[in-house]
Design a protein around this motif. Sequence first.
Motif, PDB file in Angstrom:
ATOM      1  N   CYS A  78      44.106  -4.741  47.821  1.00 25.41           N
ATOM      2  CA  CYS A  78      42.832  -4.917  47.631  1.00 25.41           C
ATOM      3  C   CYS A  78      42.906  -4.958  46.668  1.00 25.41           C
ATOM      4  O   CYS A  78      42.809  -3.865  45.464  1.00 25.41           O
ATOM      5  N   ASP A 105      40.180   0.519  47.876  1.00 28.63           N
ATOM      6  CA  ASP A 105      40.982   0.462  48.820  1.00 28.63           C
ATOM      7  C   ASP A 105      40.459   0.048  50.201  1.00 28.63           C
ATOM      8  O   ASP A 105      39.397  -0.395  49.383  1.00 28.63           O
ATOM      9  N   LYS A 106      41.625   0.258  50.433  1.00 28.84           N
ATOM     10  CA  LYS A 106      41.147  -0.679  51.983  1.00 28.84           C
ATOM     11  C   LYS A 106      39.395  -0.415  53.103  1.00 28.84           C
ATOM     12  O   LYS A 106      38.987  -0.027  53.638  1.00 28.84           O
ATOM     13  N   ARG A 159      33.001   0.542  49.150  1.00 30.68           N
ATOM     14  CA  ARG A 159      33.959   0.386  49.174  1.00 30.68           C
ATOM     15  C   ARG A 159      34.697   1.420  48.984  1.00 30.68           C
ATOM     16  O   ARG A 159      33.815   2.125  47.167  1.00 30.68           O
ATOM     17  N   ASP A 213      44.711  -7.975  50.331  1.00 27.66           N
ATOM     18  CA  ASP A 213      44.525  -8.071  51.259  1.00 27.66           C
ATOM     19  C   ASP A 213      43.343  -6.688  51.311  1.00 27.66           C
ATOM     20  O   ASP A 213      43.544  -5.414  51.609  1.00 27.66           O
ATOM     21  N   CYS A 214      41.976  -6.720  52.161  1.00 30.37           N
ATOM     22  CA  CYS A 214      40.985  -5.953  51.922  1.00 30.37           C
ATOM     23  C   CYS A 214      40.554  -5.245  53.024  1.00 30.37           C
ATOM     24  O   CYS A 214      39.495  -5.001  53.728  1.00 30.37           O
TER      25      CYS A 214
END
Length: 102
Positions: free
Chosen positions: A38, A72-73, A80, A100-101
């Motif tokens: 992310c 971070d996800k 977030r 990719d989050c």
Amino acid sequence: MLVPKRALIIGGIAVVGVIYSMGVEKPGAVPASGAGACKVVVTADVLNVREKPDVASKVVGKFNQGAETVADKVVQDGFRKLAAGKWVSEEFVKPLPGHDCG
């Protein structure tokens, strides 16, 4: 007692430098979890980084619009997580393409 102009100018430059450096990633920095991790871009003019996922929480930093950072996800209460003790409003960050989050 008046503060000399030189002290005010130096102080102002130092503050701008700190704020700017928070929004600039070090060259060659790789997200801890590897490629596709992310990474987000700031969409607000100035975005507060808070100690906890709460609008009343202490501000521990700031990002300027367009700053990119690893995140971070984890999303909690509309915030977030960036790192331990660093949270930003999810409303004002957008995942960068290819990251990719989820």
